[in-house]
Design a protein around this motif. Structure first.
Motif, mmCIF file in Angstrom:
data_model
loop_
_atom_site.group_PDB
_atom_site.id
_atom_site.type_symbol
_atom_site.label_atom_id
_atom_site.label_comp_id
_atom_site.label_asym_id
_atom_site.label_seq_id
_atom_site.Cartn_x
_atom_site.Cartn_y
_atom_site.Cartn_z
ATOM 1 N N MET A 1 0.564 -1.328 -0.024
ATOM 2 C CA MET A 1 0.087 -0.061 0.066
ATOM 3 C C MET A 1 1.065 1.397 -0.100
ATOM 4 S SD MET A 1 -2.947 1.087 2.772
ATOM 5 C CE MET A 1 -2.589 2.614 3.635
ATOM 6 N N VAL A 2 0.715 2.108 -0.662
ATOM 7 C CA VAL A 2 1.436 3.313 -0.870
ATOM 8 C C VAL A 2 0.973 4.319 0.149
ATOM 9 C CG1 VAL A 2 1.903 5.549 -2.478
ATOM 10 C CG2 VAL A 2 1.894 3.211 -3.575
ATOM 11 N N TRP A 3 1.554 5.220 0.646
ATOM 12 C CA TRP A 3 1.130 6.168 1.449
ATOM 13 C C TRP A 3 2.060 7.361 1.352
ATOM 14 C CZ3 TRP A 3 4.005 7.241 6.368
ATOM 15 C CH2 TRP A 3 4.974 6.494 6.497
ATOM 16 N N TYR A 4 1.601 8.501 1.957
ATOM 17 C CA TYR A 4 2.392 9.617 2.010
ATOM 18 C C TYR A 4 2.712 10.296 3.200
ATOM 19 C CZ TYR A 4 0.675 8.748 -2.711
ATOM 20 O OH TYR A 4 0.283 8.228 -4.073
ATOM 21 N N LEU A 5 3.801 11.073 3.358
ATOM 22 C CA LEU A 5 4.493 11.563 4.591
ATOM 23 C C LEU A 5 5.056 12.839 4.259
ATOM 24 C CD1 LEU A 5 5.560 10.670 7.412
ATOM 25 C CD2 LEU A 5 7.584 10.011 6.240
ATOM 26 N N ARG A 6 4.588 13.659 5.305
ATOM 27 C CA ARG A 6 5.163 15.011 5.508
ATOM 28 C C ARG A 6 5.819 15.230 6.799
ATOM 29 N NH1 ARG A 6 0.954 19.450 5.622
ATOM 30 N NH2 ARG A 6 0.985 18.939 7.881
ATOM 31 N N VAL A 7 7.275 15.687 6.436
ATOM 32 C CA VAL A 7 8.031 15.746 8.047
ATOM 33 C C VAL A 7 8.458 17.321 7.970
ATOM 34 C CG1 VAL A 7 10.006 15.213 9.044
ATOM 35 C CG2 VAL A 7 8.441 13.376 7.979
ATOM 36 N N HIS A 8 8.203 18.059 8.995
ATOM 37 C CA HIS A 8 8.619 19.376 9.251
ATOM 38 C C HIS A 8 9.924 18.967 9.861
ATOM 39 C CE1 HIS A 8 8.905 23.698 9.504
ATOM 40 N NE2 HIS A 8 9.259 23.444 10.885
ATOM 41 N N TRP A 9 11.033 19.764 9.538
ATOM 42 C CA TRP A 9 12.554 19.422 10.246
ATOM 43 C C TRP A 9 12.825 20.981 10.829
ATOM 44 C CZ3 TRP A 9 17.412 18.440 7.064
ATOM 45 C CH2 TRP A 9 18.452 18.143 7.947
ATOM 46 N N HIS A 10 12.713 20.782 12.219
ATOM 47 C CA HIS A 10 13.035 21.941 12.989
ATOM 48 C C HIS A 10 14.468 21.905 13.092
ATOM 49 C CE1 HIS A 10 8.836 22.106 14.004
ATOM 50 N NE2 HIS A 10 9.019 20.420 14.234
ATOM 51 N N HIS A 11 14.996 23.059 12.701
ATOM 52 C CA HIS A 11 16.737 23.305 12.692
ATOM 53 C C HIS A 11 16.943 24.735 12.181
ATOM 54 C CE1 HIS A 11 17.270 23.083 8.141
ATOM 55 N NE2 HIS A 11 16.418 22.138 8.297
ATOM 56 N N ASP A 12 18.346 25.106 12.360
ATOM 57 C CA ASP A 12 18.970 26.331 12.027
ATOM 58 C C ASP A 12 19.876 26.257 10.841
ATOM 59 O OD1 ASP A 12 17.316 27.680 13.951
ATOM 60 O OD2 ASP A 12 18.674 27.186 15.407
ATOM 61 N N PHE A 13 19.797 25.138 10.206
ATOM 62 C CA PHE A 13 20.929 24.958 9.087
ATOM 63 C C PHE A 13 20.531 25.670 7.521
ATOM 64 C CE2 PHE A 13 21.053 20.763 11.556
ATOM 65 C CZ PHE A 13 22.328 21.062 12.149
ATOM 66 N N PRO A 14 21.001 26.648 7.235
ATOM 67 C CA PRO A 14 20.378 27.602 6.202
ATOM 68 C C PRO A 14 20.236 26.687 4.814
ATOM 69 C CG PRO A 14 22.453 28.257 6.562
ATOM 70 C CD PRO A 14 22.351 27.347 7.888
ATOM 71 N N GLU A 15 20.872 25.599 4.460
ATOM 72 C CA GLU A 15 21.252 24.986 3.296
ATOM 73 C C GLU A 15 20.309 23.777 3.239
ATOM 74 O OE1 GLU A 15 22.439 26.757 0.400
ATOM 75 O OE2 GLU A 15 22.946 28.073 2.007
ATOM 76 N N GLU A 16 19.992 23.451 4.373
ATOM 77 C CA GLU A 16 19.059 22.212 4.581
ATOM 78 C C GLU A 16 17.653 22.346 4.197
ATOM 79 O OE1 GLU A 16 20.471 19.304 4.527
ATOM 80 O OE2 GLU A 16 22.229 19.884 4.607
ATOM 81 N N PRO A 17 16.726 21.304 3.809
ATOM 82 C CA PRO A 17 15.177 21.511 3.666
ATOM 83 C C PRO A 17 14.751 21.847 4.988
ATOM 84 C CG PRO A 17 15.852 19.360 3.183
ATOM 85 C CD PRO A 17 17.121 19.996 3.542
ATOM 86 N N VAL A 18 13.566 22.293 5.130
ATOM 87 C CA VAL A 18 12.541 22.595 6.256
ATOM 88 C C VAL A 18 11.272 21.576 6.110
ATOM 89 C CG1 VAL A 18 13.563 24.588 6.928
ATOM 90 C CG2 VAL A 18 11.600 24.652 5.436
ATOM 91 N N GLU A 19 11.017 21.127 5.090
ATOM 92 C CA GLU A 19 9.923 20.226 4.903
ATOM 93 C C GLU A 19 10.261 19.168 3.947
ATOM 94 O OE1 GLU A 19 6.644 20.423 5.964
ATOM 95 O OE2 GLU A 19 6.679 22.284 7.242
ATOM 96 N N LEU A 20 9.815 17.843 4.318
ATOM 97 C CA LEU A 20 10.181 16.558 3.350
ATOM 98 C C LEU A 20 8.968 16.034 3.177
ATOM 99 C CD1 LEU A 20 12.590 15.992 6.241
ATOM 100 C CD2 LEU A 20 13.502 16.363 3.595
#
Length: 96
Positions: A1-20
Motif C-alpha cells: 500500500m502506498v502512503w504519503y508523509l510530510r515531515v517538518h524538520w526543525h533546525h537552523d541549517f540555512p542550506e538544508e530543507p525544512v519540509e520533506l
C-alpha cells in the motif's frame, strides 16, 4: 500500500530543507520525494531523477512513531492530493 508523509524538520541549517514530502511504496522505500527549503525553493526526486540536494532514501522509511521520537522532526501522514500538489509545484530541477 502506498502512503504519503510530510515531515517538518526543525533546525537552523540555512542550506538544508525544512519540509520533506515522501511517497512511500509497499516495501517502505520512497518512490518520490519533494524537499522544501527555507527560501521557498522546491526540489523533487524519483526513481530516475534527483538533484545534488534531493534524492530518494536508500533505506526504508521509519514508522511515524520512530520519526516523531526525534525531537527535531514533526511527521504527519498526508493524502495523495496534497503530495501531488507539492510534486507538481516542484517541477523538475535542471540540476543533477
Amino acid at each position: 500500500m502506498v502512503w504519503y508523509l510530510r515531515v517538518h524538520w526543525h533546525h537552523d541549517f540555512p542550506e538544508e530543507p525544512v519540509e520533506l514530502y515522501s511517497e512511500v511504496g509497499d516495501e517502505g522505500y520512497e518512490t518520490r520525494k519533494v524537499q522544501m527549503f527555507r527560501d521557498g525553493r522546491l526540489e523533487r526526486a524519483d526513481m530516475e531523477t534527483e538533484t545534488t540536494m534531493t534524492g530518494l532514501s536508500e533505506v526504508p522509511i521509519e514508522s511515524l512513531e520512530e520519526i516523531a521520537s526525534e525531537e527535531e522532526f514533526s511527521p504527519s501522514v498526508i493524502g495523495r492530493e496534497e503530495f501531488e500538489r507539492v510534486w507538481s509545484q516542484a517541477g523538475i530541477s535542471k540540476e543533477t
